[in-house]
Design a protein around this motif. Structure first.
Motif: not given
Length: 567
Positions: A232-250
């Protein structure tokens, strides 16, 4: 009773062990649910007596790591705690096997028994000596970090006190401060590597003695995770890469533009505005006075809580020489008293650490009459919902602390909460890699960390230019959780997703949001993580649609806050 009046006396370990064994025997021999419950209650009183003394020694050692008396007492508990845990494991096994389990679950709640199951799997008599050695090495790490004496600008500072210089509007000052701070870690890099080598080796050996493949699942069990695992945490990290990482870069790109820099370096990321970050507009006494007003006005419950903390000296907030770094909240059972430990350093974080740790303390205060010590706090990821959400529930009062810089605070606070989630995921994936491959060398671990920094935080080679210790991947050694509390970090990301839901809920219906939060705090640790999320009316962070729905609204909120910033 004030904290300074709380009497410490080292427990007589042999007496405690003898009494626990007698009461466990009584529990196992109980012929009625009532007799079993009586034995459990006596056992819990004994456990809380021991825990009370542990907490007093732990806090007083944290406040001054140089105090020889409490240094010795902390060493005593490093040795004694695994022996007590061995007896607690016997109790847990008896609970699981008890013919009165169903009746006891009805009276005490199912969560205690679920916790007993995962905690029993992750402990055995054969690892007591290993745990003692692990505790000693963790203490070595904490004392090494606390020993930092960093010459800077004609004075000497500890690591907490150096943070304010990393926020200077003068770039050279920021760079020199970062060089000085990480110069300490580079100087002691071999010692940090050696400590972590020992910890990884010992934790892996413990896991294999107990039948685990490696320390990963044992780490999850020791974190008392009863309704999710590594998948479950692996899937959560994948969701973070998909949704959070781009916003963090912005967010970082806008920060770079705001600072007028061609590229961000490690010594730039703590400064958000050319003319300086938001700072509390007063000294610690000013912060406490406004904190008193804030909690008085927030609700009757927070009013009573904060006055209790003040009256009983249950906060130690100022950074001092010899004081352990960081901040935490703990609970002293026999006094029903939360305790907040922090290191004020003149930055925005002085206010957020107060609201964050006060969130933990408020939850413990609300559930201080729980019958089981396991219920004073929920498991870590659920506990962090209480703290991170309190940071947002107190937004209305931030102008008291920051005055004309309040808009700066609002944007920085929300932006930092977003970018921190990406860092949290990197720390979690790093720990999985380390314990899945315990044969890694120090150089290989550092290379893995750099890989994850590039993935989650887009930190290329130029980010650490001129700082070889960081270019080689040493930054993680400053993250005390990696040494002290393995796998305790994704908890912050899970909780942050829930806290961001409260942030949005507050915009829509603040009354309902607060009622939900009060209920969440009152439940303490009597439910599992996902049960608490459901009871609060929040959405599971493990459902990718949660981040998919939350992130665009947070992006809009950031845009609105950014538009209010001074030009």
């Amino acid at each position: 009773m004030k904290f300074s009046e709380m009497k410490y006396q080292r427990p007589d370990l042999e007496t405690v062990k003898r009494d626990m064994l007698r009461l466990i025997d009584e529990f196992e021999a109980a012929t009625t649910p009532e007799a079993a419950l009586d034995a459990v209650q006596d056992l819990n009183r004994l456990r809380m007596d021991f825990q009370t003394m542990f907490e007093l020694a732990y806090i007083r050692n944290s406040v001054d790591t140089r105090d020889e008396f409490y240094k010795t007492e902390k060493a005593f508990f490093d040795e004694a705690s695994p022996e007590i845990e061995a007896l607690e494991t016997r109790l847990r096994k008896a609970l699981i096997a008890s013919p009165h389990r169903r009746s006891l679950e009805e009276r005490l709640g199912r969560q205690w028994f679920r916790l007993a199951e995962v905690q029993t799997r992750s402990f055995g008599d054969e690892i007591v000596e290993d745990m003692q050695k692990v505790n000693a090495r963790v203490t070595d790490y904490n004392h090494l970090v606390a020993s930092a004496r960093i010459p800077f600008g004609g004075d000497t500072y500890n690591l907490s006190q150096m943070v304010k210089f990393t926020e200077s509007t003068d770039r050279e000052t920021r760079e020199n401060a970062v060089r000085a701070m990480y110069g300490f870690f580079a100087e002691h890099g071999d010692a940090f590597d050696e400590i972590y080598d020992d910890l990884v080796r010992m934790r892996t050996a413990m896991a294999q003695k107990l039948g685990y493949e490696n320390f990963v699942q044992m780490g999850y069990d020791r974190m008392s995770r009863t309704d999710y695992g590594p998948k479950e945490t692996q899937a959560f990290r994948e969701a973070i890469r998909k949704h959070i990482v781009p916003l963090a870069a912005e967010i970082r790109e806008k920060q770079r533009e705001r600072l007028g820099l061609s590229s961000l370096r490690i010594y730039d990321v703590s400064l958000w505005y050319r003319d300086g970050n938001a700072h509390p507009q007063g000294d610690p006494a000013f912060i406490l006075a406004n904190g008193r007003r804030m909690y008085q006005e927030l609700s009757p419950e927070t009013d009573a809580f904060f006055q209790y903390m003040l009256d009983h000296e249950l906060m130690d907030l100022l950074s001092r020489e010899g004081k352990r770094v960081g901040g935490y909240c703990t609970f002293i059972p026999n006094h029903k008293a939360p305790f907040i430990f922090a290191n004020f350093n003149g930055t925005l974080g002085d206010v957020t650490v107060l609201t964050h740790e006060a969130g933990h303390a408020f939850q413990a205060y609300q559930s201080r009459d729980m019958k089981l010590p396991e219920y004073f706090f929920p498991t870590a990821e659920a506990a962090e919902i209480d703290s991170m959400s309190m940071e947002f529930f107190t937004w209305k009062w931030m102008p008291l602390f920051f005055q004309e810089e309040a808009d700066k605070f609002f944007y920085t606070h929300l932006a930092e909460r977003v970018v921190s989630v990406a860092y949290m995921a990197a720390v979690d994936e790093f720990q999985h890699a380390v314990y899945e491959h315990p044969e890694m060398t120090p150089a290989e671990r550092k290379a893995k960390w750099r890989e994850l920094e590039r993935t989650y935080m887009h930190r290329g080679d130029e980010f650490y230019e001129g700082l070889p210790y960081l270019q080689e991947g040493g930054l993680w050694q400053r993250q005390l959780h990696i040494y002290n509390y393995p796998f305790y970090y994704i908890d912050y990301a899970l909780a942050q997703v829930c806290a961001l839901q409260y942030f949005l809920w507050m915009q829509d219906d603040p009354t309902k949001a607060w009622e939900s939060y009060l209920r969440l705090c009152s439940l303490g640790g009597s439910r599992s993580f996902l049960e608490l999320v459901g009871e609060a009316g929040l959405r599971s962070p493990f459902d990718e649609s949660t981040l998919a729905d939350v992130v665009p609204r947070i992006q809009d909120a950031l845009a609105q806050l950014e538009a209010r910033l001074p030009s």
